[in-house]
Motif scaffolding. Structure first.
Motif, PDB file in Angstrom:
ATOM      1  N   ALA A 103       0.840  -1.203   0.000  1.00 55.43           N
ATOM      2  CA  ALA A 103       0.000   0.000   0.000  1.00 55.43           C
ATOM      3  C   ALA A 103       0.872   1.250   0.000  1.00 55.43           C
ATOM      4  CB  ALA A 103      -0.913  -0.006   1.222  1.00 55.43           C
ATOM      5  N   GLN A 233      -2.865  -9.834  -0.841  1.00 55.46           N
ATOM      6  CA  GLN A 233      -2.879  -9.290  -2.197  1.00 55.46           C
ATOM      7  C   GLN A 233      -4.265  -9.345  -2.829  1.00 55.46           C
ATOM      8  OE1 GLN A 233       0.338 -11.998  -3.529  1.00 55.46           O
ATOM      9  NE2 GLN A 233       1.508 -10.160  -4.037  1.00 55.46           N
ATOM     10  N   LYS A 238      -7.442  -5.240  -0.320  1.00 53.85           N
ATOM     11  CA  LYS A 238      -7.358  -3.888  -0.890  1.00 53.85           C
ATOM     12  C   LYS A 238      -8.534  -3.031  -0.426  1.00 53.85           C
ATOM     13  CE  LYS A 238      -4.568  -4.787  -5.042  1.00 53.85           C
ATOM     14  NZ  LYS A 238      -3.954  -6.025  -4.564  1.00 53.85           N
ATOM     15  N   VAL A 248      -3.898   2.084  -2.724  1.00 57.37           N
ATOM     16  CA  VAL A 248      -3.413   0.800  -3.220  1.00 57.37           C
ATOM     17  C   VAL A 248      -2.890   0.900  -4.646  1.00 57.37           C
ATOM     18  CG1 VAL A 248      -4.800  -0.602  -1.667  1.00 57.37           C
ATOM     19  CG2 VAL A 248      -5.776   0.142  -3.847  1.00 57.37           C
ATOM     20  N   LYS A 249      -2.853   2.118  -5.197  1.00 57.47           N
ATOM     21  CA  LYS A 249      -2.309   2.334  -6.543  1.00 57.47           C
ATOM     22  C   LYS A 249      -1.377   3.531  -6.518  1.00 57.47           C
ATOM     23  CE  LYS A 249      -6.187   0.445  -9.200  1.00 57.47           C
ATOM     24  NZ  LYS A 249      -7.214   0.723 -10.226  1.00 57.47           N
TER      25      LYS A 249
END
Length: 249
Positions: A103, A233, A238, A248-249
């Motif tokens: 993260a 994962q 998420k 998370v991106k």
């Protein structure tokens, strides 16, 4: 014909046999700022795998890495920066193939209402500022990098109060023992009692707060640890991260 019947019976019997469940203890070494997320995810995983138990150690990433190096039993390590994961890889304590980003977070300045600080330069007018010890606490390292790039490091030298981890920083701010503290956004949103976010540190002043995770060399040999690692994962994990304010991106 007989072979076909036998094969069919074997498949049918296999379907009737119970699926082997994961069982055993998983030792987690996790950055303190991930406490609430990992507590929730480990509880969810334990419900689905009743034979699995967890032993959790939360703290400063550097302190955790050193404990693992000194022989503490650990199966999964989640750091609050890339440097301490690189240290684990260099010491051959982490399974290189399993290293992945878990993260992201951001750095903020939190203080009690009434404290006047809306930018990094405003902080120089305050008396006491808490940060995590940069030698072991990534949040402190991010903060000192921001001070340096903003050109205020010399002005803050004698005003800094060092804490053992990011949660202790926030505690100092909550109690009013300091004017404010540089902490992660998620901690300020979830854990702070009286302290509020006064401003977000501009991203150009420090590297993006990244949480890498990995199985340790010993954890990579344990089915239950590998199972939880895969769960971390998942889309479900998420969603929990996002709920707690992590990116998370």
């Amino acid at each position: 014909m007989m072979n076909r019947i036998v094969s069919t019976l074997v498949v049918a019997l296999a379907c009737l046999l119970p699926v082997t469940a994961l069982a055993g203890e998983i030792n987690l070494f996790v950055a303190a700022s991930m406490r609430e997320v990992v507590n929730e995810l480990s509880a969810d995983f334990a419900v689905k795998n009743s034979g699995v138990t967890f032993k959790k150690n939360y703290g400063a990433s550097g302190a955790l890495a050193k404990q693992i190096e000194n022989g503490a039993p650990a199966d999964i390590f989640i750091s609050a920066n890339v440097e301490w994961m690189d240290y684990m890889k260099k010491k051959k304590l982490a399974d290189d193939r399993s290293v992945a980003t878990f993260a992201y977070n951001s750095l903020v300045f939190a203080g009690r209402p009434g404290v006047k600080a809306a930018s990094l330069h405003d902080v120089t007018k305050l008396e006491k500022i808490a940060i995590g010890s940069p030698k072991s606490v990534p949040a402190g390292e991010y903060a000192t990098e921001a001070f340096r790039k903003a050109g205020i490091d010399k002005q803050l030298e004698k005003k800094l109060v060092m804490a053992k981890d990011v949660r202790e920083c926030l505690l100092y701010a909550d109690r009013g023992e300091v004017d404010g503290a540089f902490v992660y956004k998620t901690d300020a949103l979830q854990v702070a009692k009286s302290a509020k976010i006064l401003f977000t540190v501009p991203q150009q002043y420090y590297p993006r707060v990244t949480y890498p995770m990995a199985l340790t060399v010993t954890g990579g040999k344990k089915a239950e640890a590998a199972g939880f690692y895969r769960f971390l994962q998942s889309a479900e994990a998420k969603a929990v991260l996002a709920k707690h304010g992590f990116l998370v991106k």
